[in-house]
Scaffold this motif. Sequence first.
Motif, PDB file in Angstrom:
ATOM      1  N   GLU A 197       0.827  -1.204   0.000  1.00  0.00           N
ATOM      2  CA  GLU A 197       0.000   0.000   0.000  1.00  0.00           C
ATOM      3  C   GLU A 197       0.866   1.261   0.000  1.00  0.00           C
ATOM      4  N   ALA A 198       1.993   1.216   0.708  1.00  0.00           N
ATOM      5  CA  ALA A 198       2.847   2.396   0.843  1.00  0.00           C
ATOM      6  C   ALA A 198       3.418   2.858  -0.491  1.00  0.00           C
ATOM      7  N   ILE A 199       3.561   1.957  -1.456  1.00  0.00           N
ATOM      8  CA  ILE A 199       4.094   2.364  -2.766  1.00  0.00           C
ATOM      9  C   ILE A 199       2.990   2.456  -3.819  1.00  0.00           C
ATOM     10  N   GLY A 222      -5.801  -9.768 -17.580  1.00  0.00           N
ATOM     11  CA  GLY A 222      -5.193  -8.549 -18.081  1.00  0.00           C
ATOM     12  C   GLY A 222      -4.319  -7.841 -17.067  1.00  0.00           C
ATOM     13  N   ARG A 223      -3.993  -6.596 -17.369  1.00  0.00           N
ATOM     14  CA  ARG A 223      -3.110  -5.786 -16.533  1.00  0.00           C
ATOM     15  C   ARG A 223      -3.834  -5.350 -15.260  1.00  0.00           C
ATOM     16  N   GLN A 224      -3.199  -5.590 -14.121  1.00  0.00           N
ATOM     17  CA  GLN A 224      -3.824  -5.265 -12.837  1.00  0.00           C
ATOM     18  C   GLN A 224      -2.813  -4.577 -11.928  1.00  0.00           C
ATOM     19  N   ASN A 225      -3.268  -3.547 -11.217  1.00  0.00           N
ATOM     20  CA  ASN A 225      -2.461  -2.939 -10.169  1.00  0.00           C
ATOM     21  C   ASN A 225      -2.962  -3.474  -8.832  1.00  0.00           C
ATOM     22  N   LEU A 226      -2.177  -4.346  -8.225  1.00  0.00           N
ATOM     23  CA  LEU A 226      -2.613  -5.028  -7.002  1.00  0.00           C
ATOM     24  C   LEU A 226      -2.185  -4.253  -5.769  1.00  0.00           C
ATOM     25  N   ARG A 227      -3.121  -4.021  -4.879  1.00  0.00           N
ATOM     26  CA  ARG A 227      -2.851  -3.340  -3.629  1.00  0.00           C
ATOM     27  C   ARG A 227      -3.223  -4.274  -2.482  1.00  0.00           C
ATOM     28  N   GLY A 228      -2.703  -3.957  -1.300  1.00  0.00           N
ATOM     29  CA  GLY A 228      -3.063  -4.647  -0.076  1.00  0.00           C
ATOM     30  C   GLY A 228      -3.523  -6.083  -0.177  1.00  0.00           C
ATOM     31  N   GLU A 229      -4.824  -6.265   0.036  1.00  0.00           N
ATOM     32  CA  GLU A 229      -5.424  -7.596   0.097  1.00  0.00           C
ATOM     33  C   GLU A 229      -5.249  -8.379  -1.202  1.00  0.00           C
ATOM     34  N   GLN A 230      -5.407  -7.710  -2.341  1.00  0.00           N
ATOM     35  CA  GLN A 230      -5.247  -8.390  -3.627  1.00  0.00           C
ATOM     36  C   GLN A 230      -3.807  -8.855  -3.814  1.00  0.00           C
ATOM     37  N   ALA A 231      -2.847  -8.033  -3.448  1.00  0.00           N
ATOM     38  CA  ALA A 231      -1.441  -8.410  -3.584  1.00  0.00           C
ATOM     39  C   ALA A 231      -1.120  -9.629  -2.732  1.00  0.00           C
ATOM     40  N   LEU A 232      -1.623  -9.641  -1.498  1.00  0.00           N
ATOM     41  CA  LEU A 232      -1.395 -10.781  -0.615  1.00  0.00           C
ATOM     42  C   LEU A 232      -2.021 -12.038  -1.201  1.00  0.00           C
ATOM     43  N   LEU A 260       7.748  -5.141  -8.123  1.00  0.00           N
ATOM     44  CA  LEU A 260       7.893  -4.238  -6.980  1.00  0.00           C
ATOM     45  C   LEU A 260       9.230  -3.501  -7.042  1.00  0.00           C
ATOM     46  N   VAL A 261      10.314  -4.247  -7.301  1.00  0.00           N
ATOM     47  CA  VAL A 261      11.634  -3.626  -7.395  1.00  0.00           C
ATOM     48  C   VAL A 261      11.655  -2.583  -8.509  1.00  0.00           C
ATOM     49  N   LYS A 262      11.067  -2.941  -9.638  1.00  0.00           N
ATOM     50  CA  LYS A 262      11.073  -2.038 -10.786  1.00  0.00           C
ATOM     51  C   LYS A 262      10.295  -0.756 -10.475  1.00  0.00           C
ATOM     52  N   LYS A 263       9.158  -0.889  -9.786  1.00  0.00           N
ATOM     53  CA  LYS A 263       8.363   0.293  -9.462  1.00  0.00           C
ATOM     54  C   LYS A 263       9.090   1.189  -8.483  1.00  0.00           C
ATOM     55  N   VAL A 264       9.673   0.604  -7.467  1.00  0.00           N
ATOM     56  CA  VAL A 264      10.384   1.401  -6.463  1.00  0.00           C
ATOM     57  C   VAL A 264      11.523   2.177  -7.112  1.00  0.00           C
ATOM     58  N   GLN A 265      12.252   1.536  -8.031  1.00  0.00           N
ATOM     59  CA  GLN A 265      13.372   2.219  -8.670  1.00  0.00           C
ATOM     60  C   GLN A 265      12.896   3.255  -9.685  1.00  0.00           C
ATOM     61  N   SER A 266      11.891   2.912 -10.480  1.00  0.00           N
ATOM     62  CA  SER A 266      11.447   3.833 -11.527  1.00  0.00           C
ATOM     63  C   SER A 266      10.761   5.069 -10.952  1.00  0.00           C
ATOM     64  N   TYR A 277       9.386   8.023   3.132  1.00  0.00           N
ATOM     65  CA  TYR A 277       8.946   7.919   4.527  1.00  0.00           C
ATOM     66  C   TYR A 277       7.787   6.934   4.711  1.00  0.00           C
ATOM     67  N   PRO A 278       6.696   7.000   3.893  1.00  0.00           N
ATOM     68  CA  PRO A 278       5.610   6.025   4.090  1.00  0.00           C
ATOM     69  C   PRO A 278       6.086   4.580   3.945  1.00  0.00           C
ATOM     70  N   LEU A 279       7.017   4.340   3.008  1.00  0.00           N
ATOM     71  CA  LEU A 279       7.539   2.982   2.838  1.00  0.00           C
ATOM     72  C   LEU A 279       8.362   2.561   4.047  1.00  0.00           C
ATOM     73  N   LEU A 280       9.205   3.476   4.545  1.00  0.00           N
ATOM     74  CA  LEU A 280      10.005   3.151   5.724  1.00  0.00           C
ATOM     75  C   LEU A 280       9.129   2.919   6.947  1.00  0.00           C
ATOM     76  N   ASP A 281       8.071   3.719   7.088  1.00  0.00           N
ATOM     77  CA  ASP A 281       7.168   3.564   8.227  1.00  0.00           C
ATOM     78  C   ASP A 281       6.484   2.203   8.177  1.00  0.00           C
ATOM     79  N   ALA A 282       6.023   1.824   6.970  1.00  0.00           N
ATOM     80  CA  ALA A 282       5.371   0.518   6.817  1.00  0.00           C
ATOM     81  C   ALA A 282       6.365  -0.604   7.035  1.00  0.00           C
ATOM     82  N   ALA A 283       7.557  -0.463   6.472  1.00  0.00           N
ATOM     83  CA  ALA A 283       8.550  -1.531   6.564  1.00  0.00           C
ATOM     84  C   ALA A 283       9.045  -1.722   7.991  1.00  0.00           C
ATOM     85  N   THR A 284       9.412  -0.621   8.651  1.00  0.00           N
ATOM     86  CA  THR A 284       9.967  -0.753   9.996  1.00  0.00           C
ATOM     87  C   THR A 284       8.940  -1.238  11.007  1.00  0.00           C
ATOM     88  N   SER A 285       7.665  -0.939  10.780  1.00  0.00           N
ATOM     89  CA  SER A 285       6.635  -1.385  11.715  1.00  0.00           C
ATOM     90  C   SER A 285       6.152  -2.794  11.400  1.00  0.00           C
TER      91      SER A 285
END
Length: 402
Positions: A197-199, A222-232, A260-266, A277-285
Amino acid sequence: MTDSAGIPGGADAAGGSSKPPRSRRRRLLRWTGLGAAFLAVAGSAAGWWLYNKLDGNITEDTSAAAELRRYERERPAHLATGAENILLIGSDTRSGKDNARYGRDRGTQRSDTAILLHLPADRRSATAVSIPRDLMAQVPPCLKADGSRTREQFAQFNWAFQWGGAACTIRTVEKFSGIRIDHHMVIDFGGFKKMVEAIGGVEVCLKQPVDDPEARLKLPAGRQNLRGEQALGFVRARYSLGNGSDTERMARQQQFLGSLVKKVQSNGVLLNPARLYPLLDAATSSVTTDPGLASLRDLYELVRGVRDIPTEQVKFLTVPRRPYAANPNRDELVEPDAAGLFAQLRTDKPVTVTPPRPDSGIKPAEPAPTTTPGDRTDGGTAATPTPVPTFTGTTAGMADCR
């Protein structure tokens, strides 16, 4: 006397002054300085508060560290200075409000996903090796949560995490691979969803619609952008996608991680504080780590070392495996292929990956070639360069939807 505008008496006679009185200028400078100092202090205080908040989010796994110290003498030696091997563990625990919806909390957990991440000393590539949860392996004696110890036994790999947590899983991996595990991270269902969700979600492409009530996943093709529950659901689904094998599930996980790696870098997430910050907050918690990664500084140093790796050099593969002879519902290592892969990683030597042939499903990994003598013009012999061994897999650069 007139000024340049022709006004007698100059600027003072016109009812004004070109400069404020000296005392006024002093007050103005004083207040400006105080304001700047206040902003600097406020900014530093806010930065310190944010740093401490993120730093305090991380859960340190001290029990695993203590258990690993107990067995230090039997652990593999670290053969490559500067290289790091990190074991990423996805836990299927049902404890906590974010995980309770996936089943009853029985006080146990298994490793739903295990990935060995190798970072070479030059940090010019990264290799992520999926370990099947159904792999049959020799599990050493492990300390249970109640203080008792299990006996050494040949068992399904993901039982190690249930019996003895991260320490037992690490020792099991070290036993069959000979690779020293430097760090580990454990993330549960809720933590995984927060990070996605953070990204803003991760894009994947589906060849056919998916309807899997058990994974809580229903998606069109087809092409899907998966968030939260769908990604899991996508990375956990097993019986509604493909042939239901864990091998195909791991391939989907690798596809997802590549995207995921490609999106974070691009998107420049790692270089943009507002997005980072939102990614770090989600990751560290969301993660539990060994003491060596249990601070924001340690995690930052890890991220800084890998953020510039080209996506085509971020490699994903599954350890060479095949159905276990005694039970086709379980896996066993393919030798000498697996030993060749582990030897490359253990000594910080490169591997290459190639996609499976579309006409044959999952292609078995090729065995690692060995060095052979070559003829020399002076009558002696010399070792010819050893080719880089190739295994079936993918890279983050191949993660495009097509």
